[in-house]
Scaffold this motif. Structure first.
Motif, short mmCIF file in Angstrom:
data_model
loop_
_atom_site.label_atom_id
_atom_site.label_comp_id
_atom_site.label_asym_id
_atom_site.label_seq_id
_atom_site.Cartn_x
_atom_site.Cartn_y
_atom_site.Cartn_z
N GLU A 259 62.65 16.54 35.16
CA GLU A 259 61.39 16.46 35.89
C GLU A 259 61.64 16.45 37.40
O GLU A 259 60.82 16.93 38.18
CB GLU A 259 60.61 15.21 35.47
N ARG A 260 62.78 15.92 37.79
CA ARG A 260 63.16 15.91 39.20
C ARG A 260 63.80 17.23 39.64
O ARG A 260 64.19 17.37 40.80
CB ARG A 260 64.13 14.76 39.48
N GLY A 261 63.96 18.17 38.73
CA GLY A 261 64.58 19.45 39.08
C GLY A 261 66.08 19.40 39.08
O GLY A 261 66.73 20.16 39.81
N LEU A 262 66.66 18.53 38.23
CA LEU A 262 68.11 18.37 38.16
C LEU A 262 68.62 18.84 36.80
O LEU A 262 67.97 18.60 35.78
CB LEU A 262 68.49 16.91 38.38
N PRO A 263 69.79 19.47 36.73
CA PRO A 263 70.32 19.97 35.45
C PRO A 263 70.59 18.84 34.47
O PRO A 263 71.20 17.82 34.82
CB PRO A 263 71.62 20.67 35.85
N ALA A 264 70.16 19.01 33.23
CA ALA A 264 70.35 17.98 32.20
C ALA A 264 70.12 18.57 30.83
O ALA A 264 69.30 19.48 30.66
CB ALA A 264 69.41 16.80 32.44
N ILE A 265 70.85 18.03 29.83
CA ILE A 265 70.61 18.37 28.43
C ILE A 265 70.81 17.11 27.59
O ILE A 265 71.45 16.15 28.02
CB ILE A 265 71.54 19.48 27.90
N ILE A 266 70.24 17.13 26.40
CA ILE A 266 70.46 16.04 25.44
C ILE A 266 71.81 16.27 24.77
O ILE A 266 72.05 17.32 24.16
CB ILE A 266 69.35 16.00 24.38
N ALA A 267 72.70 15.31 24.90
CA ALA A 267 74.02 15.39 24.26
C ALA A 267 74.59 13.98 24.22
O ALA A 267 74.24 13.14 25.04
CB ALA A 267 74.96 16.32 25.02
N SER A 268 75.46 13.72 23.26
CA SER A 268 75.96 12.36 23.10
C SER A 268 77.39 12.36 22.58
O SER A 268 77.85 13.32 21.96
CB SER A 268 75.06 11.57 22.14
N PHE A 269 78.08 11.26 22.84
CA PHE A 269 79.42 11.03 22.33
C PHE A 269 79.30 10.17 21.07
O PHE A 269 79.34 8.95 21.14
CB PHE A 269 80.28 10.32 23.36
#
Length: 614
Positions: A259-269
């Motif tokens: 929403e802030r215009g920053l790169p992101a994806i859902i991922a987890s360890f």
């Protein structure tokens, strides 16, 4: 007989019919002759051979029309229901993310944390509907204002969740009536983001964080990014910082960052590898990310080693505070002892420690692994990392024999192309996308920078209303579109997606300092609804035509990812574009097919998602 009809007419019109009636009969007769003549002429023309020159002049158009007619007939054969507009999903799906259904995962037998992981194979819901925006949704502010101020109604985060957050960046936020404001540049308190970033730079031997690029740090994987302020600061330094965090039903870090215009994806360890190849990032950062790195015999830290480039840095800020005196020192020492053992096993060295922050550096010498004595962590077999798409985590060290084993400090200014990529093909691809981007921008600019009276709801901020910041290239190839955006100095970032059955060019994309992941477009993408401003795909529909994917499911997924009033630009062959146009109509997009006028069978489909509120 003649006298009979004459007597009848005499009764009706009298002994002498009026002149006007005779004229009316004459005109009617002439009209009848003309109609019959036209019909017979048309019938004759229909069987008369068309002149040869016309056939050759119109052959391409006739062939294209035949393809269109075939697709329309095919769609009609599916039944009338296949062409009607799809309905809206219920309110409960406003923040719907497929493949992350904890209840269904538990019923399927997943446990020990795996129930929180991504499991598309458990997906059973085939309800075809459009995910609607929340009632108070508003178009994001223009970048960079949208980085520092967002609409609280666009997120699934409550005031209580915000106030109870223990994130390091919570102190940098103000919650107003309908906005969340981030102080990412001015007025930072002591130990704020700028100070924290400068501290990391000094710990690795730099004068300031503005020297990150000179030291070889271009790409950063930020694990559990909180509210994204550290990533926002790194972006301001021209670094590519990508946030990854586990799926959260409410208060999502990934949703807020996007929403802030920053790169992101859902991922987890948890139990699977990240969708990245080996040797992908220059720095991996974990500030209070909640992961116990030495559990499961260190398999989670081995995954960090897999994606970290030679000479890269792992930055860990522990959750322990300064107010616990010597007890903290003891507890910290107990926690780090297995970490020290584990990092030695994977040839990392503890570069620096300051306050609660620890920085390790990965070896630049691949021979380090062979010199270990009786190591419990073996080297992976060659070729095991060819496909890193949600594969199970492995307890072996990757990438040591790769031709991409190049220390980040020794990276030359030029791009290292693999033997499978010809330089002429790579640079030709970039040339094509330079030209294509200018065409796209000229098409979209008059619309992006104009008011759209169709927008319902409350008044919006000052124009320009629609801006493009978050872009996804759904079939990125070499990343040429991303490179063209950078050359044109557009204030966008691109999520470069490489389909898993396409030629794997993701290492090349990441080595350019871009971000991207591998993805199977027969499955939903790991993101929240309404997180991209523009979706682009070149040749994707033709690529997927040989697979058993549902086209309507793909378009519904695109609609889920796209913001209201966001844009879709598809480039493909005429048949695929016409099919896409019909699907766009079903999901209520405004669609326009554009002929490129270059003599090819390629077409553009430019679509805009409507702002629907009900």
């Amino acid at each position: 007989m003649r006298s009979f009809w004459f007597n009848k007419l005499s009764v009706i019109f009298g002994p002498r019919p009026p002149v006007s009636w005779l004229l009316l009969c004459l005109v009617s007769l002439l009209a009848l002759i003309a109609v019959l003549g036209s019909t017979s002429s048309n019938a004759f023309d229909s069987v008369t051979p068309t002149p040869v020159p016309d056939i050759y002049l119109n052959y391409r158009r006739l062939k294209e029309q035949a393809a269109v007619d075939y697709l329309e007939l095919k769609s009609l054969s599916l039944g009338a229901s296949g062409q009607r507009e799809l309905g809206l999903c219920g309110k409960e799906r406003e923040n719907y993310v497929p493949c992350y259904n904890v209840s269904a995962n538990l019923l399927a037998g997943f446990k020990d944390g795996e129930e929180f992981d991504r499991h598309c194979e458990v997906l059973r819901d085939r309800n075809q509907c459009l995910v609607r925006p929340p009632k108070d949704y508003k178009s994001p502010l223009r970048w960079p204002a949208g980085r520092d101020v967002i609409w609280s109604g666009n997120l699934k985060i409550t005031k209580d969740q915000f106030l109870s957050s223990g994130s390091m960046t919570k102190r940098l936020m103000l919650l107003e009536e309908n906005q969340i404001a981030f102080h990412s540049e001015d007025g930072l308190i002591f130990d704020g983001v700028k100070d924290y970033s400068r501290q990391i730079a000094e710990m690795i031997g730099l004068g300031s964080d503005s020297d990150f690029l000179q030291a070889g740090v271009r790409t950063v994987l930020d694990i559990g990014c909180g509210f994204g302020s550290f990533g926002a600061h790194l972006v301001s330094l021209k670094l590519m910082a990508v946030c990854i965090a586990a799926y959260e039903a409410t208060g999502s870090q990934v949703q807020l960052a996007l929403e802030r215009g920053l790169p992101a994806i859902i991922a987890s360890f948890i139990s699977r590898q990240l969708p990245y190849p080996s040797l992908s990032f220059d720095m991996v950062h974990c500030a209070q990310c909640g992961i116990v790195w030495d559990k499961k015999d260190g398999i989670l830290l081995i995954e960090v080693d897999r994606v970290l480039k030679p000479g890269g840095y792992f930055v860990l800020t522990s959750p322990s505070g300064k107010l616990h005196g010597t007890a903290v020192g003891k507890r910290k020492r107990n926690v780090l002892t297995p970490m020290e053992e584990l990092t030695q096993e994977i040839c990392w060295s503890l570069l620096a420690q300051q306050d609660e922050t620890f920085i390790w550096q990965k070896t630049v010498d691949s021979d380090c692994y062979a010199s270990r004595k009786q190591s419990a962590i073996p080297l992976c077999k060659e070729g095991h990392d060819v496909q890193s798409y949600y594969q199970p985590l492995v307890s072996c060290i990757s990438g040591t024999s790769s031709n991409r084993w190049i220390p980040i400090q020794n990276r030359s200014a030029g791009l290292q192309l693999s033997a499978r990529v010809l330089p002429e093909n790579f640079f030709e691809d970039l040339r094509v996308w330079r030209s294509a981007l200018k065409n796209y921008w000229s098409l979209l600019t008059p619309l992006i920078f104009s008011d759209h009276p169709k927008r319902p709801g409350d008044e919006d901020p000052l124009p320009p209303f629609n801006m493009i910041r978050n872009v996804m290239d759904m079939n990125a190839h070499y990343g040429g579109l991303n490179a063209a955006f950078l050359e044109e100095k557009k204030s966008v970032w691109v999520m470069n997606v490489v389909p898993i059955r396409a030629h794997n060019t993701l290492p090349l994309i990441l080595d350019q300092g871009f971000t991207g992941i591998m993805h199977d477009w027969c499955e939903p993408f790991p993101t929240y609804p309404r997180t991209y401003d523009m979706l682009h795909a070149n040749g994707l529909l033709s690529h997927l035509s040989s697979e058993s994917c549902s086209a309507i499911d793909l378009f519904l997924e695109m609609d889920r990812m796209l913001r209201p009033e966001g844009w879709v630009v598809l480039s493909d062959k005429v048949g695929a574009i016409e099919m896409a146009r019909m699907l766009a109509t079903q999901i209520r997009w405004e669609a326009r097919v554009i002929d490129l006028q270059n003599g090819s069978d390629q077409r553009l489909l430019v679509c805009q998602k409507q702002f629907i509120k009900k």
